[in-house]
Design an enzyme around this catalytic site. Structure first.
Site, short mmCIF file in Angstrom:
data_model
loop_
_atom_site.label_atom_id
_atom_site.label_comp_id
_atom_site.label_asym_id
_atom_site.label_seq_id
_atom_site.Cartn_x
_atom_site.Cartn_y
_atom_site.Cartn_z
N LYS A 125 0.86 -1.19 0.00
CA LYS A 125 0.00 0.00 0.00
C LYS A 125 0.89 1.22 0.00
CE LYS A 125 -4.42 0.96 0.14
NZ LYS A 125 -5.57 0.12 -0.30
N ASP A 165 -7.06 4.20 -4.62
CA ASP A 165 -7.70 4.07 -3.30
C ASP A 165 -8.30 5.46 -3.06
OD1 ASP A 165 -7.80 2.09 -0.84
OD2 ASP A 165 -7.42 4.05 0.03
P1 NDP Z 1 -12.94 7.67 -3.06
O1 NDP Z 1 -11.87 8.67 -2.87
O2 NDP Z 1 -13.48 7.43 -4.41
O3 NDP Z 1 -14.17 8.01 -2.10
C1 NDP Z 1 -14.00 8.11 -0.74
C2 NDP Z 1 -15.32 8.47 -0.10
O4 NDP Z 1 -15.21 8.34 1.31
C3 NDP Z 1 -15.73 9.92 -0.36
O5 NDP Z 1 -17.12 10.03 -0.37
C4 NDP Z 1 -15.11 10.63 0.84
O6 NDP Z 1 -15.73 11.86 1.18
C5 NDP Z 1 -15.34 9.62 1.94
N1 NDP Z 1 -14.31 9.80 2.96
C6 NDP Z 1 -12.97 9.69 2.78
N2 NDP Z 1 -12.33 9.96 3.93
C7 NDP Z 1 -13.29 10.23 4.82
C8 NDP Z 1 -13.25 10.58 6.19
N3 NDP Z 1 -12.08 10.70 6.86
N4 NDP Z 1 -14.44 10.77 6.82
C9 NDP Z 1 -15.61 10.64 6.15
N5 NDP Z 1 -15.71 10.34 4.85
C10 NDP Z 1 -14.55 10.12 4.20
O7 NDP Z 1 -12.36 6.31 -2.43
P2 NDP Z 1 -12.87 4.81 -2.65
O8 NDP Z 1 -14.33 4.76 -2.85
O9 NDP Z 1 -11.97 4.19 -3.65
O10 NDP Z 1 -12.49 4.16 -1.24
C11 NDP Z 1 -13.42 4.09 -0.17
C12 NDP Z 1 -12.97 2.99 0.79
O11 NDP Z 1 -12.93 1.74 0.11
C13 NDP Z 1 -11.57 3.18 1.39
O12 NDP Z 1 -11.57 2.64 2.69
C14 NDP Z 1 -10.70 2.30 0.49
O13 NDP Z 1 -9.53 1.88 1.15
C15 NDP Z 1 -11.65 1.14 0.26
N6 NDP Z 1 -11.39 0.29 -0.90
C16 NDP Z 1 -11.25 0.84 -2.15
C17 NDP Z 1 -11.04 0.03 -3.24
C18 NDP Z 1 -10.96 0.56 -4.63
O14 NDP Z 1 -10.83 -0.25 -5.54
N7 NDP Z 1 -11.07 1.86 -4.84
C19 NDP Z 1 -10.89 -1.42 -3.07
C20 NDP Z 1 -11.15 -1.91 -1.74
C21 NDP Z 1 -11.35 -1.06 -0.70
P3 NDP Z 1 -14.95 13.24 0.93
O15 NDP Z 1 -14.98 13.44 -0.55
O16 NDP Z 1 -15.72 14.25 1.69
O17 NDP Z 1 -13.55 13.04 1.46
O1 2IT Z 2 -7.94 -1.67 -0.82
C1 2IT Z 2 -7.87 -2.16 -1.96
O2 2IT Z 2 -8.02 -3.38 -2.15
C2 2IT Z 2 -7.64 -1.27 -3.09
N1 2IT Z 2 -7.57 -0.06 -2.89
C3 2IT Z 2 -7.45 -1.82 -4.47
C4 2IT Z 2 -6.04 -2.28 -4.67
C5 2IT Z 2 -5.70 -2.71 -6.08
O3 2IT Z 2 -4.51 -3.00 -6.27
O4 2IT Z 2 -6.55 -2.76 -6.95
#
Ligand code: NDP
Ligand code: 2IT
Length: 445
Positions: A125, A165
């Site tokens: 990461k 992420d």
């Molecule tokens: P994005 O940046 O696309 O979206 C993040 C969302 O979460 C936004 O709505 C954001 O709001 C909100 N957010 C972020 N930080 C905070 C905080 N401190 N408090 C409240 N709201 C918050 O990210 P993703 O959708 O990609 O990721 C979301 C989660 O999913 C994370 O935990 C990530 O690690 C996990 N994840 C992502 C994967 C991926 O493929 N993208 C895979 C597996 C897990 P704001 O805009 O106001 O910050």
């Molecule tokens: O938390 C996660 O699994 C991710 N942000 C996706 C990682 C990836 O390599 O696609």
């Protein structure tokens, strides 16, 4: 003192300023301790002691110039945690809160999540304490280029393959890929989540959210002989994971009633339909505005500075960030009749919240299993890049579905073998076995 407890104590004292990392290790170790105690080979070869220590951490300065000509400095990181079963693989997070504690917790969990996908990917990461919010496209591009100028020395298609992420989506992956290509003078699958015209996999943007809902369907089918059709779903976040979890839930006939961002949540009693979701995607992904705009447009409730867990729902899908669902939220969800919680985000539920949910027989899917669809399709993107082929949308989606089915099945098998009795322990044991056995076979690594 037991072997597992000794290791946990060491982790706590060596990393005392890293609360998120300690939390992730505690959750992991407490759920596998009886399995490890029963199998003395793990303590004899000190497998746990080795697994909790990252193989390598890179920390670097990221200098860039903002639109006003000021010299800005951020801190960049890559945690290359474990390469027992493949090249390091895991996302990059750009958020002001990013620090080593957060990236070590994410990298640690990524090891076992990636193992559960059945694909050959190690765990890693990275990211930076850069805040893309309010920055111009040019500022984001200059930051990404500077970040990649250093990171390019440490990654490669057979070494370490980052992805997105929080704060890193298609735009950022594009800028970073462009810079990597210029520096290395080669076109390789060094990042996943690329644009489809230049090596990205179809369904990668959708994969985490779709996979999450596929996993929830598996849990409903297996445990309750039912489906999510007609169920009320509360989702937090409104980014990549939340948007596509919402899309798949709507497609399967569920009613999604909340979404959120760090400013608060919207509550739409009528349910978010596909037209409304299209508006949200434009709002967030193109205009980069706040979710509160939705409440203005569709005349529904916006609750400032709160998470959505007090809204009555059948299923809760935390899809924003770590520790966003606490003990009191778990109690509130149970009081309001929630039957299932699945983690779209990484570690969104505190350890106490998880305990409360499990004690009350709520079906609980940990992120390592439930959100593995994203990295799974990243693995499929790596395969397509190596083959120099592009698979169709249907092909990738059906592979994703069968990977989520297999992860669920692997968890159920652990439960049937009486190694454990819930999805948290099952996912941790299934992931651990694979990593531990690979490390044993590779000697002292
Ligand atoms: P994005 O940046 O696309 O979206 C993040 C969302 O979460 C936004 O709505 C954001 O709001 C909100 N957010 C972020 N930080 C905070 C905080 N401190 N408090 C409240 N709201 C918050 O990210 P993703 O959708 O990609 O990721 C979301 C989660 O999913 C994370 O935990 C990530 O690690 C996990 N994840 C992502 C994967 C991926 O493929 N993208 C895979 C597996 C897990 P704001 O805009 O106001 O910050
Ligand atoms: O938390 C996660 O699994 C991710 N942000 C996706 C990682 C990836 O390599 O696609």
């Amino acid at each position: 003192m037991s072997y597992t407890y000794t290791i946990f104590k060491q982790v706590k004292s060596k990393n005392s300023h890293e609360p998120e990392f300690i939390q992730a290790v505690e959750e992991f170790i407490t759920s596998i301790d009886s399995f490890v105690d029963k199998n003395s080979i793990y303590s004899k070869l000190n497998i746990l002691g080795r697994i909790v220590e990252p193989e390598r951490i890179i920390v670097f300065r990221v200098p860039w110039i903002d639109d006003n000509g000021h010299f800005q400095i951020n801190r960049g990181f890559r945690v290359q945690y474990n390469s027992a079963i493949g090249p390091y693989k895991g996302g990059l997070r750009f958020h002001p809160s990013v620090n080593l504690s957060i990236l070590k917790f994410l990298g640690f969990e990524q090891i076992f999540k990636n193992a559960l996908t059945g694909l050959p990917m190690g765990g890693g990461k990275g990211g930076a304490d850069f805040d893309p919010k309010g920055k111009s496209d040019n500022e984001v591009m200059r930051f990404c280029q500077s970040f990649m100028t250093e990171l390019s020395k440490h990654i490669g298609p057979n070494l370490d393959v980052p992805a997105g992420d929080i704060g890193v989506g298609a735009r950022e992956i594009g800028y970073m890929f462009g810079q990597y290509k210029r520096i290395k003078n080669e076109f390789t699958g060094v990042l996943t989540g690329k644009g489809h015209d230049w090596g990205g996999s179809l369904i990668r943007p959708e994969a985490t959210g779709f996979g999450l809902v596929y996993f929830v369907e598996e849990m409903f089918n297996y445990n309750l002989d039912s489906s999510i059709k007609g169920k009320k779903i509360a989702i937090s976040g409104s980014g990549n994971v939340a948007q596509y979890a919402c899309a798949k839930a709507i497609e399967l006939g569920a009613k999604v009633i909340t979404l959120s961002d760090s400013s608060g949540y919207i509550y739409d009693k009528e349910g978010i339909d596909s037209d409304k979701l299209k508006y949200i995607m434009e709002l967030k992904n193109i205009n980069r505005l706040r979710i509160s705009e939705y409440a203005k447009k569709y005349n529904c409730q916006f609750v400032k500075n709160k998470t959505p867990w007090s809204v009555a729902c059948d299923v809760a899908l935390p899809c924003a960030t770590q520790n966003e669902l606490m003990e009191s939220d778990a109690k509130e969800l149970i009081k309001n009749g929630c039957v299932a919680v699945a983690e779209g985000a990484n570690m969104p539920c505190t350890n106490h919240a998880v305990d409360i949910l499990l004690e009350n027989k709520v079906l609980f899917a940990p992120g390592k299993a439930a959100n593995a669809g994203g990295v799974a399709v990243s693995g499929l993107e790596m395969s397509q890049n190596s083959l120099r082929l592009n698979w169709s949308r249907e092909e990738v989606d059906s592979k994703l579905k069968s990977i989520m089915h297999k992860i669920h099945q692997d968890c159920i098998n652990e439960i049937r073998n009486k190694e454990c009795d819930n999805y948290v322990e099952a996912a941790n044991i299934a992931g651990f076995k694979k990593i531990a056995n690979s490390m044993i076979e590779q000697g002292l690594v």
